[in-house]
Design a protein around this motif. Structure first.
Motif, PDB file in Angstrom:
ATOM      1  N   ARG A  86       4.160  18.585  37.013  1.00  0.00           N
ATOM      2  CA  ARG A  86       3.943  17.392  37.825  1.00  0.00           C
ATOM      3  C   ARG A  86       3.002  17.663  38.992  1.00  0.00           C
ATOM      4  NH1 ARG A  86      10.067  14.792  38.198  1.00  0.00           N
ATOM      5  NH2 ARG A  86      10.118  13.901  36.093  1.00  0.00           N
ATOM      6  N   ARG A  87       3.163  18.818  39.618  1.00  0.00           N
ATOM      7  CA  ARG A  87       2.293  19.134  40.753  1.00  0.00           C
ATOM      8  C   ARG A  87       0.830  19.272  40.327  1.00  0.00           C
ATOM      9  NH1 ARG A  87       4.333  20.990  45.725  1.00  0.00           N
ATOM     10  NH2 ARG A  87       6.603  20.993  45.859  1.00  0.00           N
ATOM     11  N   TYR A  88       0.603  19.947  39.219  1.00  0.00           N
ATOM     12  CA  TYR A  88      -0.789  20.126  38.803  1.00  0.00           C
ATOM     13  C   TYR A  88      -1.384  18.847  38.224  1.00  0.00           C
ATOM     14  CZ  TYR A  88      -0.819  24.948  40.139  1.00  0.00           C
ATOM     15  OH  TYR A  88      -0.803  26.093  40.904  1.00  0.00           O
ATOM     16  N   MET A  89      -0.581  18.035  37.586  1.00  0.00           N
ATOM     17  CA  MET A  89      -1.097  16.740  37.132  1.00  0.00           C
ATOM     18  C   MET A  89      -1.446  15.859  38.324  1.00  0.00           C
ATOM     19  SD  MET A  89      -1.662  16.161  33.928  1.00  0.00           S
ATOM     20  CE  MET A  89      -1.433  14.406  33.643  1.00  0.00           C
ATOM     21  N   ASP A  90      -0.642  15.912  39.382  1.00  0.00           N
ATOM     22  CA  ASP A  90      -0.971  15.163  40.595  1.00  0.00           C
ATOM     23  C   ASP A  90      -2.300  15.630  41.180  1.00  0.00           C
ATOM     24  OD1 ASP A  90       1.308  13.639  40.450  1.00  0.00           O
ATOM     25  OD2 ASP A  90       2.429  14.768  41.977  1.00  0.00           O
ATOM     26  N   LEU A  91      -2.531  16.947  41.154  1.00  0.00           N
ATOM     27  CA  LEU A  91      -3.789  17.469  41.667  1.00  0.00           C
ATOM     28  C   LEU A  91      -4.977  17.046  40.814  1.00  0.00           C
ATOM     29  CD1 LEU A  91      -2.858  21.107  42.738  1.00  0.00           C
ATOM     30  CD2 LEU A  91      -3.793  19.327  44.216  1.00  0.00           C
ATOM     31  N   LEU A  97      -9.147  14.390  45.742  1.00  0.00           N
ATOM     32  CA  LEU A  97      -9.895  15.475  45.099  1.00  0.00           C
ATOM     33  C   LEU A  97     -11.060  14.921  44.288  1.00  0.00           C
ATOM     34  CD1 LEU A  97     -10.280  18.444  44.290  1.00  0.00           C
ATOM     35  CD2 LEU A  97      -8.660  18.051  42.425  1.00  0.00           C
ATOM     36  N   ILE A  98     -10.814  13.890  43.517  1.00  0.00           N
ATOM     37  CA  ILE A  98     -11.869  13.318  42.671  1.00  0.00           C
ATOM     38  C   ILE A  98     -13.010  12.782  43.522  1.00  0.00           C
ATOM     39  CG2 ILE A  98     -12.388  11.449  41.056  1.00  0.00           C
ATOM     40  CD1 ILE A  98      -9.524  11.872  39.919  1.00  0.00           C
ATOM     41  N   ALA A  99     -12.679  12.144  44.645  1.00  0.00           N
ATOM     42  CA  ALA A  99     -13.724  11.634  45.543  1.00  0.00           C
ATOM     43  C   ALA A  99     -14.558  12.787  46.104  1.00  0.00           C
ATOM     44  CB  ALA A  99     -13.088  10.835  46.678  1.00  0.00           C
ATOM     45  N   LEU A 100     -13.899  13.903  46.429  1.00  0.00           N
ATOM     46  CA  LEU A 100     -14.610  15.078  46.936  1.00  0.00           C
ATOM     47  C   LEU A 100     -15.560  15.633  45.880  1.00  0.00           C
ATOM     48  CD1 LEU A 100     -14.756  17.233  49.291  1.00  0.00           C
ATOM     49  CD2 LEU A 100     -13.076  18.532  47.960  1.00  0.00           C
ATOM     50  N   LEU A 101     -15.091  15.721  44.655  1.00  0.00           N
ATOM     51  CA  LEU A 101     -15.926  16.220  43.559  1.00  0.00           C
ATOM     52  C   LEU A 101     -17.133  15.303  43.339  1.00  0.00           C
ATOM     53  CD1 LEU A 101     -13.118  17.201  41.002  1.00  0.00           C
ATOM     54  CD2 LEU A 101     -14.347  18.734  42.548  1.00  0.00           C
ATOM     55  N   GLU A 102     -16.895  14.014  43.366  1.00  0.00           N
ATOM     56  CA  GLU A 102     -17.983  13.041  43.172  1.00  0.00           C
ATOM     57  C   GLU A 102     -19.006  13.137  44.293  1.00  0.00           C
ATOM     58  OE1 GLU A 102     -18.702  11.046  40.779  1.00  0.00           O
ATOM     59  OE2 GLU A 102     -16.878  10.852  39.555  1.00  0.00           O
ATOM     60  N   GLU A 103     -18.527  13.167  45.524  1.00  0.00           N
ATOM     61  CA  GLU A 103     -19.421  13.175  46.688  1.00  0.00           C
ATOM     62  C   GLU A 103     -20.322  14.394  46.716  1.00  0.00           C
ATOM     63  OE1 GLU A 103     -19.182  13.207  51.597  1.00  0.00           O
ATOM     64  OE2 GLU A 103     -17.346  12.948  50.402  1.00  0.00           O
ATOM     65  N   HIS A 104     -19.796  15.545  46.252  1.00  0.00           N
ATOM     66  CA  HIS A 104     -20.549  16.792  46.362  1.00  0.00           C
ATOM     67  C   HIS A 104     -21.041  17.319  45.015  1.00  0.00           C
ATOM     68  CE1 HIS A 104     -19.691  17.372  50.662  1.00  0.00           C
ATOM     69  NE2 HIS A 104     -18.516  16.826  50.397  1.00  0.00           N
ATOM     70  N   GLN A 172       0.703  28.053  46.804  1.00  0.00           N
ATOM     71  CA  GLN A 172       1.980  28.738  46.587  1.00  0.00           C
ATOM     72  C   GLN A 172       3.130  27.858  47.072  1.00  0.00           C
ATOM     73  OE1 GLN A 172       1.305  32.516  48.601  1.00  0.00           O
ATOM     74  NE2 GLN A 172       0.125  33.328  46.882  1.00  0.00           N
ATOM     75  N   TYR A 173       3.421  26.844  46.295  1.00  0.00           N
ATOM     76  CA  TYR A 173       4.472  25.891  46.658  1.00  0.00           C
ATOM     77  C   TYR A 173       5.870  26.397  46.304  1.00  0.00           C
ATOM     78  CZ  TYR A 173       4.542  24.804  41.691  1.00  0.00           C
ATOM     79  OH  TYR A 173       4.648  24.899  40.323  1.00  0.00           O
ATOM     80  N   ASP A 174       5.961  27.439  45.472  1.00  0.00           N
ATOM     81  CA  ASP A 174       7.271  27.909  44.997  1.00  0.00           C
ATOM     82  C   ASP A 174       7.428  29.419  45.208  1.00  0.00           C
ATOM     83  OD1 ASP A 174       5.373  28.711  43.159  1.00  0.00           O
ATOM     84  OD2 ASP A 174       6.534  28.153  41.389  1.00  0.00           O
ATOM     85  N   ALA A 197      -1.838  27.670  50.808  1.00  0.00           N
ATOM     86  CA  ALA A 197      -1.340  26.312  51.000  1.00  0.00           C
ATOM     87  C   ALA A 197       0.005  26.209  50.305  1.00  0.00           C
ATOM     88  CB  ALA A 197      -2.318  25.300  50.417  1.00  0.00           C
ATOM     89  N   GLU A 198       0.919  25.489  50.927  1.00  0.00           N
ATOM     90  CA  GLU A 198       2.231  25.280  50.322  1.00  0.00           C
ATOM     91  C   GLU A 198       2.433  23.841  49.892  1.00  0.00           C
ATOM     92  OE1 GLU A 198       5.086  26.715  53.145  1.00  0.00           O
ATOM     93  OE2 GLU A 198       4.698  28.824  52.654  1.00  0.00           O
ATOM     94  N   THR A 199       1.535  22.962  50.312  1.00  0.00           N
ATOM     95  CA  THR A 199       1.640  21.549  49.946  1.00  0.00           C
ATOM     96  C   THR A 199       0.325  21.059  49.360  1.00  0.00           C
ATOM     97  OG1 THR A 199       0.867  20.658  52.069  1.00  0.00           O
ATOM     98  CG2 THR A 199       3.221  21.194  51.883  1.00  0.00           C
ATOM     99  N   HIS A 200       0.423  19.950  48.653  1.00  0.00           N
ATOM    100  CA  HIS A 200      -0.737  19.288  48.058  1.00  0.00           C
ATOM    101  C   HIS A 200      -1.798  19.019  49.128  1.00  0.00           C
ATOM    102  CE1 HIS A 200      -2.031  16.088  44.931  1.00  0.00           C
ATOM    103  NE2 HIS A 200      -2.932  16.061  45.881  1.00  0.00           N
ATOM    104  N   GLY A 201      -1.367  18.447  50.251  1.00  0.00           N
ATOM    105  CA  GLY A 201      -2.306  18.093  51.313  1.00  0.00           C
ATOM    106  C   GLY A 201      -2.985  19.304  51.925  1.00  0.00           C
ATOM    107  N   GLU A 202      -2.220  20.378  52.155  1.00  0.00           N
ATOM    108  CA  GLU A 202      -2.806  21.600  52.709  1.00  0.00           C
ATOM    109  C   GLU A 202      -3.852  22.175  51.767  1.00  0.00           C
ATOM    110  OE1 GLU A 202       1.083  23.244  55.232  1.00  0.00           O
ATOM    111  OE2 GLU A 202       0.574  24.100  53.287  1.00  0.00           O
ATOM    112  N   LEU A 203      -3.555  22.147  50.484  1.00  0.00           N
ATOM    113  CA  LEU A 203      -4.502  22.684  49.494  1.00  0.00           C
ATOM    114  C   LEU A 203      -5.806  21.905  49.516  1.00  0.00           C
ATOM    115  CD1 LEU A 203      -5.300  24.474  47.116  1.00  0.00           C
ATOM    116  CD2 LEU A 203      -4.130  22.863  45.605  1.00  0.00           C
TER     117      LEU A 203
END
Length: 249
Positions: A86-91, A97-104, A172-174, A197-203
């Protein structure tokens, strides 16, 4: 970053010679695995000789999480309901993230660990900027050499990327579950060769910081790099051969 099992102990390996990259790694072999000091030589890894930064002309971020032993052999329903999935699918489907990839003009290469095996097709993204890469479709060393930035959790490929002077971000969330299962030879909170990073936002914040600085290795990790490796060159295989000749092995 992962403690080795008993099969790697000196009494079980019967190795004549162990080639390592640093004094710190030598201490693992002597203090933790039971090898004599004379059996362990600091030469560097021959495989490092082939590493070259080929990221020029590529705009890729490599994301490769390692496996989780508690997900070995589980059925699809269990796997897709796991925190890991679930965490990696969310990422992979994160609008930020997708907006960052598109912009750059970047591509995220999500390399599925071989141990995921039968569940590798469970990962997907809504964006063409995110490519899910089965382990048998690309050579991992090619992806490491092509990438601008590595995102991993506990994988030892971080040391190869660091050898090339490229940055790594650790998600490293776990950590406690990982340490309880595997253990580590280093303090993961302080000694990883990159930021954690331990959270999605930090990463995502750390990834953005490396995009903004042109994927440069930050000064604190650049300074530590020379302390982590006894040698930073392409002569590792030669040093191994010299030791073999000297000892008539």
């Amino acid at each position: 970053m992962k403690r080795l099992n008993e099969s790697f102990l000196a009494k079980n390996m019967q190795s004549v010679l162990c080639c390592v990259t640093s004094e710190a790694e030598k201490r693992i072999f002597t203090d933790e695995l039971g090898y004599k000091s004379t059996q362990v030589v600091i030469t560097g890894y021959p495989r490092f000789d082939a590493l070259q930064d080929t990221s020029a002309g590529h705009r890729e971020i490599l994301m490769m999480p390692t496996h989780r032993s508690w997900l070995f052999g589980v059925e699809r329903e269990v796997f897709v309901n796991s925190d890991y999935y679930r965490r990696y699918m969310d990422l992979l489907n994160s609008p930020r993230l997708i907006a960052l990839l598109e912009e750059h003009d970047l591509t995220l290469m999500f390399y599925v660990h071989p141990s995921i095996g039968e569940h590798r097709d469970a990962f997907a993204s809504v964006s063409k900027r995110v490519q899910v890469v089965p382990y048998d479709s690309y050579a991992l060393d090619d992806l490491m050499m092509r990438c601008k930035l590595l995102v991993t959790d506990y994988s030892s490929i971080a040391w190869d990327v660091y050898y090339m002077g490229k940055p790594t971000v650790f998600y490293q969330y776990d950590t406690q579950a990982y340490l309880d299962t595997w253990g580590s030879y280093i303090d993961l909170s302080k000694e990883c060769p990159g930021e954690r990073a331990e959270t999605h936002g930090e990463l995502l914040g750390l990834i953005e910081s490396y995009v903004d600085n042109g994927f440069a290795l930050k000064e604190e990790f650049s300074a530590l790099r020379e302390k982590r490796y006894a040698f930073l060159d392409a002569d590792n295989a030669r040093r191994v051969c010299d030791v073999l000749k000297k000892r008539r092995l």
